[in-house]
Scaffold this active site. Structure first.
Site, PDB file in Angstrom:
ATOM      1  CB  ILE A 237      -0.913   0.031   1.252  1.00 44.99           C
ATOM      2  CG1 ILE A 237      -1.909  -1.122   1.235  1.00 44.99           C
ATOM      3  CG2 ILE A 237      -1.624   1.379   1.373  1.00 44.99           C
ATOM      4  CD1 ILE A 237      -2.978  -1.034   0.162  1.00 44.99           C
ATOM      5  CE  LYS A 238       3.024   7.278  -3.655  1.00 46.29           C
ATOM      6  NZ  LYS A 238       3.017   7.954  -4.978  1.00 46.29           N
ATOM      7  CD  GLN A 239      -2.950   6.833   2.442  1.00 48.39           C
ATOM      8  OE1 GLN A 239      -2.896   7.914   1.860  1.00 48.39           O
ATOM      9  NE2 GLN A 239      -3.967   5.982   2.328  1.00 48.39           N
TER      10      GLN A 239
END
Length: 351
Positions: A237-239
């Site tokens: 996940i990129k956040q």
């Protein structure tokens, strides 16, 4: 190494380096490590070729076999327009220089568009893991609109030898229902073909700004975006790093629980980021935070701070683009090395 990191953090060094997370203790999480593919991903339903490509990703570059990743993402030519992105350093209009920067810095992988990666695939796809970003928000429409649309097919990523595909969903936007369905379908196909999946889990809705406060990066809203992202089987996940909390309660929508704010989080940036990790199935799926826009002289300090927060929260790494490529290549390499040094430094521990 720790002295250099502390110097970048300045008078807040102790604030970031000595903090202990008590709300969500580290022993409750699945943390990155050299055996992350064997210990976590191999227990899932991912096909064997996906495990091989995940291992290629975490096994490459300066951070190889640490369990941490540093990825260079350069899709801003579409997302922010080529002129706005590359005018500060026009060499990056040439796709080869994008890949050269990732190689020079020793990144685990390079994420970019179909055109960029396809233009140099035969020369570089076997030298560094490629991550093809499948969808984008283009800015040439008038009036401008915020929507992620497919620019590439999963099969094209497979044909050029990519290790992974990436995509964005604007959670909270009216178009998010369609985007979730499109990306879920694409991720299933990517796994069938043996590629890993990375999801840019961004929130997007004008209603997320309330009484002058922007909750697009609140811990509770971004945490839920992460939880939706791992639900459609994003492997990573990129956040964005959380900047506040209480989006649900301020905007008065959706559902939450008072214990999210009284027991599971505090106001400390590391605790807020840990809530993002918690929503990635307690860290089973890795969290990488974005480096954010380039601000000039403060870029190095901001990048090091973000890496420290991510690592100490239990995250898997950083994905930083504009801070690196909107400056001379040697300076971009130096900045990316400063990020990697945080993950290589044994004195920077999980809080």
């Amino acid at each position: 190494m720790i002295d250099d990191i502390a110097q970048h953090l300045g008078d807040k060094a102790a604030y970031y380096l000595d903090h202990v997370c008590k709300a969500v203790p580290r022993h409750t999480l699945h943390l990155p490590g050299p055996d992350v593919v064997d210990r976590i991903y191999s227990q899932t339903d991912r096909p064997v070729p996906v495990l091989r490509n995940l291992q290629a990703l975490v096994g490459s570059g300066r951070l190889g076999n640490t369990g941490y990743v540093s990825i260079l993402p350069v899709d801003q030519g579409i997302e922010h327009s080529a002129g706005a992105s590359f005018a500060p350093n026009p060499i990056y209009f040439d796709p080869e220089n994008i890949v050269k920067l990732a190689l020079e810095a020793g990144c685990n992988g390079v994420a970019s568009t179909l055109g960029v990666l396809g233009a140099v695939a035969r020369k570089y796809a076997h030298k560094i893991p490629f991550i093809l970003k499948l969808n984008h928000n283009e800015l040439l429409s008038l009036p401008a609109k915020a929507d992620q649309i497919m620019f590439a097919q999963v099969e094209q990523a497979f044909d050029m030898g990519c290790a992974a595909v990436g995509a964005t969903v604007y959670f909270g936007a009216p178009e998010s229902t369609r985007q979730i369905q499109e990306v879920s379908h694409a991720f299933r196909r990517a796994h069938e073909l043996g590629m890993a999946t990375i999801l840019w889990c961004y929130t997007r809705n004008p209603g997320f700004v309330k009484d002058g406060v922007d909750y697009h990066t609140s811990a509770d809203l971004t945490g839920q975006a992460n939880h939706l992202g791992v639900t459609i089987q994003a492997d990573i996940i990129k956040q964005k790093l959380p900047t506040n909390n209480g989006g649900y309660t301020a905007i008065k929508f959706g559902k939450t629980d008072p214990r999210v704010y009284s027991q599971l989080t505090t106001a400390h940036p590391i605790d807020l980021c840990r809530y993002q990790v918690l929503n990635c199935y307690s860290g089973r799926m890795g969290l990488i935070n974005s480096g954010g826009p380039s601000g000039g002289a403060t870029d190095m300090a901001e990048a090091v701070m973000t890496a420290v927060v991510n690592k100490r929260a239990g995250g898997m790494g950083l994905i930083s683009g504009r801070k690196a490529f909107q400056r001379p290549m040697e300076d971009g390499v130096r900045l990316l090395h400063a990020i990697m040094d945080v993950y290589l430094c044994k004195d920077v521990t999980v809080a």
